[in-house]
Design a protein around this motif. Structure first.
Motif, mmCIF file in Angstrom:
data_model
loop_
_atom_site.group_PDB
_atom_site.id
_atom_site.type_symbol
_atom_site.label_atom_id
_atom_site.label_comp_id
_atom_site.label_asym_id
_atom_site.label_seq_id
_atom_site.Cartn_x
_atom_site.Cartn_y
_atom_site.Cartn_z
ATOM 1 N N ALA A 72 -103.128 -39.459 14.766
ATOM 2 C CA ALA A 72 -103.586 -39.105 13.423
ATOM 3 C C ALA A 72 -102.626 -38.168 12.704
ATOM 4 C CB ALA A 72 -104.975 -38.469 13.496
ATOM 5 N N LEU A 73 -101.624 -37.672 13.397
ATOM 6 C CA LEU A 73 -100.656 -36.760 12.779
ATOM 7 C C LEU A 73 -99.795 -37.514 11.766
ATOM 8 C CD1 LEU A 73 -99.518 -34.770 15.949
ATOM 9 C CD2 LEU A 73 -100.992 -33.951 14.099
ATOM 10 N N PRO A 74 -99.232 -36.805 10.776
ATOM 11 C CA PRO A 74 -98.425 -37.480 9.742
ATOM 12 C C PRO A 74 -97.240 -38.260 10.298
ATOM 13 C CG PRO A 74 -98.971 -35.239 9.070
ATOM 14 C CD PRO A 74 -99.419 -35.374 10.491
ATOM 15 N N ARG A 75 -96.544 -37.681 11.273
ATOM 16 C CA ARG A 75 -95.423 -38.378 11.912
ATOM 17 C C ARG A 75 -95.646 -38.399 13.425
ATOM 18 N NH1 ARG A 75 -89.745 -36.516 9.048
ATOM 19 N NH2 ARG A 75 -90.131 -37.476 6.998
ATOM 20 N N PRO A 76 -96.523 -39.278 13.885
ATOM 21 C CA PRO A 76 -96.909 -39.225 15.298
ATOM 22 C C PRO A 76 -95.807 -39.728 16.219
ATOM 23 C CG PRO A 76 -97.885 -41.129 14.247
ATOM 24 C CD PRO A 76 -97.228 -40.343 13.155
ATOM 25 N N PRO A 77 -95.665 -39.108 17.379
ATOM 26 C CA PRO A 77 -94.767 -39.650 18.397
ATOM 27 C C PRO A 77 -95.405 -40.860 19.052
ATOM 28 C CG PRO A 77 -95.952 -37.781 19.275
ATOM 29 C CD PRO A 77 -96.344 -37.884 17.830
ATOM 30 N N LYS A 78 -94.626 -41.578 19.828
ATOM 31 C CA LYS A 78 -95.170 -42.655 20.636
ATOM 32 C C LYS A 78 -95.938 -42.038 21.811
ATOM 33 C CE LYS A 78 -93.052 -45.749 18.134
ATOM 34 N NZ LYS A 78 -92.341 -44.864 17.190
ATOM 35 N N VAL A 79 -96.917 -42.774 22.322
ATOM 36 C CA VAL A 79 -97.725 -42.287 23.444
ATOM 37 C C VAL A 79 -97.646 -43.283 24.591
ATOM 38 C CG1 VAL A 79 -100.026 -41.649 24.250
ATOM 39 C CG2 VAL A 79 -99.304 -41.036 21.924
ATOM 40 N N LEU A 80 -97.238 -42.788 25.752
ATOM 41 C CA LEU A 80 -97.214 -43.577 26.979
ATOM 42 C C LEU A 80 -98.256 -42.997 27.924
ATOM 43 C CD1 LEU A 80 -95.882 -45.694 28.890
ATOM 44 C CD2 LEU A 80 -94.321 -43.861 29.607
ATOM 45 N N VAL A 81 -99.256 -43.794 28.274
ATOM 46 C CA VAL A 81 -100.340 -43.344 29.147
ATOM 47 C C VAL A 81 -99.946 -43.563 30.600
ATOM 48 C CG1 VAL A 81 -102.707 -43.818 29.883
ATOM 49 C CG2 VAL A 81 -102.148 -43.740 27.444
ATOM 50 N N LEU A 82 -100.113 -42.531 31.420
ATOM 51 C CA LEU A 82 -99.933 -42.649 32.867
ATOM 52 C C LEU A 82 -101.298 -42.526 33.535
ATOM 53 C CD1 LEU A 82 -96.768 -40.581 33.897
ATOM 54 C CD2 LEU A 82 -97.008 -43.042 33.644
ATOM 55 N N THR A 83 -101.593 -43.408 34.472
ATOM 56 C CA THR A 83 -102.895 -43.379 35.122
ATOM 57 C C THR A 83 -102.768 -43.718 36.597
ATOM 58 O OG1 THR A 83 -105.128 -44.327 35.117
ATOM 59 C CG2 THR A 83 -103.343 -45.776 34.487
ATOM 60 N N THR A 84 -103.732 -43.283 37.373
ATOM 61 C CA THR A 84 -103.771 -43.603 38.798
ATOM 62 C C THR A 84 -104.366 -44.975 39.032
ATOM 63 O OG1 THR A 84 -104.105 -41.250 39.256
ATOM 64 C CG2 THR A 84 -104.559 -42.765 41.055
ATOM 65 N N PHE A 85 -105.235 -45.429 38.117
ATOM 66 C CA PHE A 85 -105.989 -46.658 38.324
ATOM 67 C C PHE A 85 -105.567 -47.703 37.310
ATOM 68 C CE2 PHE A 85 -108.639 -42.939 39.271
ATOM 69 C CZ PHE A 85 -108.806 -43.126 40.633
ATOM 70 N N ASP A 86 -105.293 -48.941 37.786
ATOM 71 C CA ASP A 86 -104.836 -49.968 36.857
ATOM 72 C C ASP A 86 -105.980 -50.631 36.110
ATOM 73 O OD1 ASP A 86 -105.815 -51.322 39.025
ATOM 74 O OD2 ASP A 86 -104.144 -52.727 39.190
ATOM 75 N N LEU A 87 -107.231 -50.466 36.572
ATOM 76 C CA LEU A 87 -108.374 -50.972 35.823
ATOM 77 C C LEU A 87 -109.269 -49.800 35.456
ATOM 78 C CD1 LEU A 87 -109.319 -54.315 37.616
ATOM 79 C CD2 LEU A 87 -108.144 -53.987 35.443
ATOM 80 N N ASP A 88 -108.845 -49.065 34.461
ATOM 81 C CA ASP A 88 -109.518 -47.850 34.033
ATOM 82 C C ASP A 88 -109.943 -48.051 32.580
ATOM 83 O OD1 ASP A 88 -110.167 -45.305 33.060
ATOM 84 O OD2 ASP A 88 -108.754 -44.328 34.413
ATOM 85 N N GLU A 89 -111.255 -48.046 32.322
ATOM 86 C CA GLU A 89 -111.740 -48.325 30.968
ATOM 87 C C GLU A 89 -111.159 -47.357 29.955
ATOM 88 O OE1 GLU A 89 -115.904 -49.140 28.540
ATOM 89 O OE2 GLU A 89 -115.947 -48.602 30.664
ATOM 90 N N TYR A 90 -110.887 -46.125 30.386
ATOM 91 C CA TYR A 90 -110.317 -45.152 29.469
ATOM 92 C C TYR A 90 -108.930 -45.577 29.006
ATOM 93 C CZ TYR A 90 -114.108 -41.938 30.650
ATOM 94 O OH TYR A 90 -115.333 -41.364 30.811
ATOM 95 N N VAL A 91 -108.198 -46.271 29.864
ATOM 96 C CA VAL A 91 -106.870 -46.741 29.469
ATOM 97 C C VAL A 91 -106.999 -47.786 28.368
ATOM 98 C CG1 VAL A 91 -104.737 -47.825 30.234
ATOM 99 C CG2 VAL A 91 -105.953 -46.279 31.762
ATOM 100 N N PHE A 92 -107.932 -48.718 28.509
ATOM 101 C CA PHE A 92 -108.160 -49.716 27.463
ATOM 102 C C PHE A 92 -108.489 -49.034 26.139
ATOM 103 C CE2 PHE A 92 -111.069 -52.281 24.946
ATOM 104 C CZ PHE A 92 -110.319 -53.445 24.764
ATOM 105 N N ASP A 93 -109.356 -48.039 26.191
ATOM 106 C CA ASP A 93 -109.729 -47.334 24.965
ATOM 107 C C ASP A 93 -108.540 -46.566 24.386
ATOM 108 O OD1 ASP A 93 -112.306 -48.279 25.024
ATOM 109 O OD2 ASP A 93 -113.104 -46.559 26.109
ATOM 110 N N ALA A 94 -107.699 -46.018 25.248
ATOM 111 C CA ALA A 94 -106.505 -45.314 24.764
ATOM 112 C C ALA A 94 -105.546 -46.283 24.084
ATOM 113 C CB ALA A 94 -105.811 -44.590 25.912
ATOM 114 N N LEU A 95 -105.391 -47.483 24.639
ATOM 115 C CA LEU A 95 -104.549 -48.488 24.006
ATOM 116 C C LEU A 95 -105.127 -48.883 22.657
ATOM 117 C CD1 LEU A 95 -103.777 -50.800 27.080
ATOM 118 C CD2 LEU A 95 -102.295 -49.061 26.070
ATOM 119 N N THR A 96 -106.432 -49.044 22.605
ATOM 120 C CA THR A 96 -107.079 -49.366 21.336
ATOM 121 C C THR A 96 -106.887 -48.243 20.325
ATOM 122 O OG1 THR A 96 -108.757 -50.633 22.551
ATOM 123 C CG2 THR A 96 -109.265 -50.072 20.267
ATOM 124 N N ALA A 97 -106.852 -46.998 20.801
ATOM 125 C CA ALA A 97 -106.688 -45.846 19.909
ATOM 126 C C ALA A 97 -105.258 -45.678 19.415
ATOM 127 C CB ALA A 97 -107.132 -44.571 20.626
ATOM 128 N N GLY A 98 -104.324 -46.451 19.966
ATOM 129 C CA GLY A 98 -102.965 -46.387 19.445
ATOM 130 C C GLY A 98 -101.879 -46.057 20.436
#
Length: 219
Positions: A72-98
């Motif tokens: 939501a910042l005016p000039r947002p950086p890219k975001v790379l999510v790191l996770t322990t679990f490859d089927l993590d619903e929070y990761v899907f939601d994070a991808l949906t969030a941008g």
């Protein structure tokens, strides 16, 4: 000028390890570290990183909320999510969030370095097998209302644009799409830009999620 990276993880050992990996290459510099999602926006405003490497599960603000705040910042950086679990619903939601992609914490040092470079270029981490599994799994679980919305949006695309979206969702790079569809890379980029605008998506990950929801590709 090296790529500027902020690390966000509640485990200090993980942060230390990531910092050592990323600082070992001359084209990447870790400029800040945070132990929780609520520390990210001030760090981004202070250091203007190119990429935020984001954990998902943290105590005060999780990676989903932190990703949304960063995007939501005016000039947002890219975001790379790191996770322990490859089927993590929070990761899907994070991808949906941008978020621009995700990587497992068990990935090799070179894979982590390459992933930072990829998202910094504005591309998305769609090649790992687990990414496609993740998107397909959670779209199939939770997408009925979203599928109806996706079907409406799909009707606004031309046949050629649908072909391009399908190819993107299959993880193909622009050069591969151009060869498959007998067009120039410049034309592929033009189609993708138009599709982003029509579908109101921010990156190739969100476009891939749409393709699953619209039924253009299946898990």
């Amino acid at each position: 000028m090296p790529l500027r990276v902020v690390l966000v993880d509640d485990d200090p050992l993980v942060r230390t390890g990531l910092a050592m990996i990323l600082d070992s290459t001359p084209d990447i510099e870790v400029v800040g570290q945070a132990s929780d999602g609520d520390e990210v926006v001030p760090l981004v405003n202070r250091h203007a990183p190119d990429v935020v490497v984001m954990d998902i599960r943290m105590a005060r603000m999780d990676g989903l909320a932190a990703t949304a705040a960063v995007r939501a910042l005016p000039r947002p950086p890219k975001v790379l999510v790191l996770t322990t679990f490859d089927l993590d619903e929070y990761v899907f939601d994070a991808l949906t969030a941008g978020a621009n992609g995700f990587l497992l914490k068990e990935s090799s040092p070179q894979e982590i370095i390459d992933a930072v470079r990829v998202v910094a270029r504005g591309e998305s981490m769609l090649s790992p097998r687990s990414t496609t599994q993740l998107i397909g799994h959670f779209v199939s679980l939770k997408a009925n209302p979203r599928r109806r919305e996706a079907a409406v949006k799909l009707s606004t695309l031309t046949d050629r644009e649908r072909e391009v979206v399908t190819a993107v969702a299959q993880g193909k790079p622009n050069a591969g799409i151009a060869e498959e569809l007998f067009m120039s890379e410049a034309t592929v980029k033009t189609h993708i830009t138009r599709v982003f605008a029509k579908l109101d998506v921010a990156n190739r990950v969100q476009l891939t999620i749409f393709a699953y929801e619209a039924g253009l590709v299946t898990p």
